[in-house]
Structures are given as structure tokens and as C-alpha cells.
Design an enzyme around this catalytic site. Structure first.
Site, short mmCIF file in Angstrom:
data_model
loop_
_atom_site.label_atom_id
_atom_site.label_comp_id
_atom_site.label_asym_id
_atom_site.label_seq_id
_atom_site.Cartn_x
_atom_site.Cartn_y
_atom_site.Cartn_z
NE ARG A 152 -2.94 0.01 3.71
CZ ARG A 152 -2.34 0.79 5.04
NH1 ARG A 152 -1.68 -0.27 5.29
NH2 ARG A 152 -2.84 1.73 4.85
CE LYS A 153 5.88 0.26 3.71
NZ LYS A 153 7.37 -0.05 3.78
CB THR A 154 0.49 4.11 -3.94
OG1 THR A 154 -0.61 3.60 -2.84
CG2 THR A 154 0.83 2.40 -4.11
#
Length: 204
Positions: A152-154
Site C-alpha cells: 500500500r506504499k503508493t
């Protein structure tokens, strides 16, 4: 524990939370392209390209400058087909591996219109291709017995596009968001007993 299916942004993108597919709808792509063009043209439009003759028609070629996984062609096509601009021919498919100096697409239309869309189209193509290419490099290094997953590190509001790029590069999408599945980490363990959290998660 996977939920069945997640609809993102009201009929614009469908994410299969089993990590199999991200399907971008035409409406989703149109919306993102429209926002990007507005960002680039507000409030007075392209004042430099407006100096050109309005009836000047040109043909431009999109050529890769390195060996890569070309991705984002749907965004590029949508950007260049706003108004009267035409994407004459797309030579490559989204997710295909191309060599340096490969012809990706040919664009024909009014010079000022093409120049207005050029940077937005290239930004989409460069960003998505970059992620797909780097993912593909890791996938090849990892081999068939190991999956390369994204997290989810977007960049906020770009998750769908970035995870789409990972899939085109041969990677695997992990959780799309916090609703998809339980993922108990040390942060949760600092607030409650891990055994209790595990017990609660299996009851849901």
C-alpha cells in the site's frame, strides 16, 4: 482473509482482491486524463502552442529510449484522442517488452493540439512503464518460485494506476487497501496481544 470484490471510485476501476486482476475502465482513464490536462492547462491554456498556426498538421513518432516494459498506452491513447487529436497507430501492446529505439506509436494531428497533450501523455507512459519495467526486473531475478508483491506504499490517489503497472510488469498485487484482508503487524502488537488479535481475526 480476502473479501469477495471491491469496487473503486464508483464503476471506474474494478479490483479483484484475490490479487488476480486490476481492470481499468474507460471512464476511469478518461477521468484521470482530464484531471491531468486541466492541471497542465489551467487557467489560460497552452499560451506558447497557441502561437503556432492552427491548421498546421504534423506526424509525431513515439520511440522508446531504452529496453523496457511499455505500459500506460491506454492513458497515452486517451490523452492524444481528446478533441480532434488522433492516435494514428499503436504499434505495441500494454505490458509488452520493447527494445531501445522501438516505434511505440504514431500520432497525427494539429501541431498545437499534439504539443498540448504531449507532456501529459509522456508523463503517464513514463511513470507506468517505469514501474512495470522495474517490477519485471525483480520478477526475473526472483524466478518462478518467488512472487514479487507490491504494498500500500503508493502515492496517494495513484494506487490503482501504480498497482496496474506492477501487474503489467509481472508482479503480484498484495492488499489493495485496509479492507481487503487482515495483516497483523508489530504496530498492532504494541497495542494489544497478538494472540487476541489472531483469535478475533479468525472469527470474522
Amino acid at each position: 482473509i480476502n473479501k469477495a470484490r471491491l469496487s473503486v471510485e464508483k464503476m471506474v476501476a474494478i479490483v479483484d482482491t484475490s490479487c488476480a486482476k486490476i481492470k481499468l475502465s474507460e471512464n476511469f482513464i478518461k477521468d484521470r486524463v482530464k484531471l491531468a490536462l486541466t492541471e497542465d492547462l489551467y487557467p489560460h491554456g497552452d499560451i506558447t502552442s497557441s502561437l503556432l498556426k492552427k491548421d498546421k498538421v504534423i506526424t509525431a513518432k513515439l520511440i522508446s529510449n531504452q529496453k523496457e516494459v511499455v505500459a500506460g498506452l491506454l492513458f497515452e491513447k486517451q490523452t492524444f484522442t481528446q478533441d480532434e487529436k488522433k492516435l494514428k497507430k499503436v504499434k505495441k501492446k500494454d505490458g509488452s517488452l520493447v527494445r531501445k529505439n522501438s516505434l511505440i506509436a504514431t500520432i497525427k494531428g494539429r501541431a498545437n493540439s499534439i504539443l498540448i497533450a504531449e507532456r501529459v501523455a509522456l508523463n503517464f507512459l513514463s511513470h507506468i512503464s517505469g514501474i512495470a519495467t522495474k517490477t519485471n526486473q525483480f520478477v526475473k531475478l526472483a524466478g518462478k518460485k518467488c512472487k514479487i508483491c507490491c504494498t500500500r506504499k503508493t502515492i496517494p490517489n495513484l494506487r490503482v494506476i501504480q498497482k496496474y503497472a506492477v501487474k503489467l510488469g509481472g508482479g503480484t498485487n498484495h492488499r489493495f487497501n485496509l479492507s481487503d484482508e487482515f495483516l497483523i503487524k508489530d504496530n498492532h502488537g504494541a497495542s494489544s496481544a497478538i494472540t487476541e488479535l489472531l483469535s478475533l481475526s479468525t472469527k470474522n
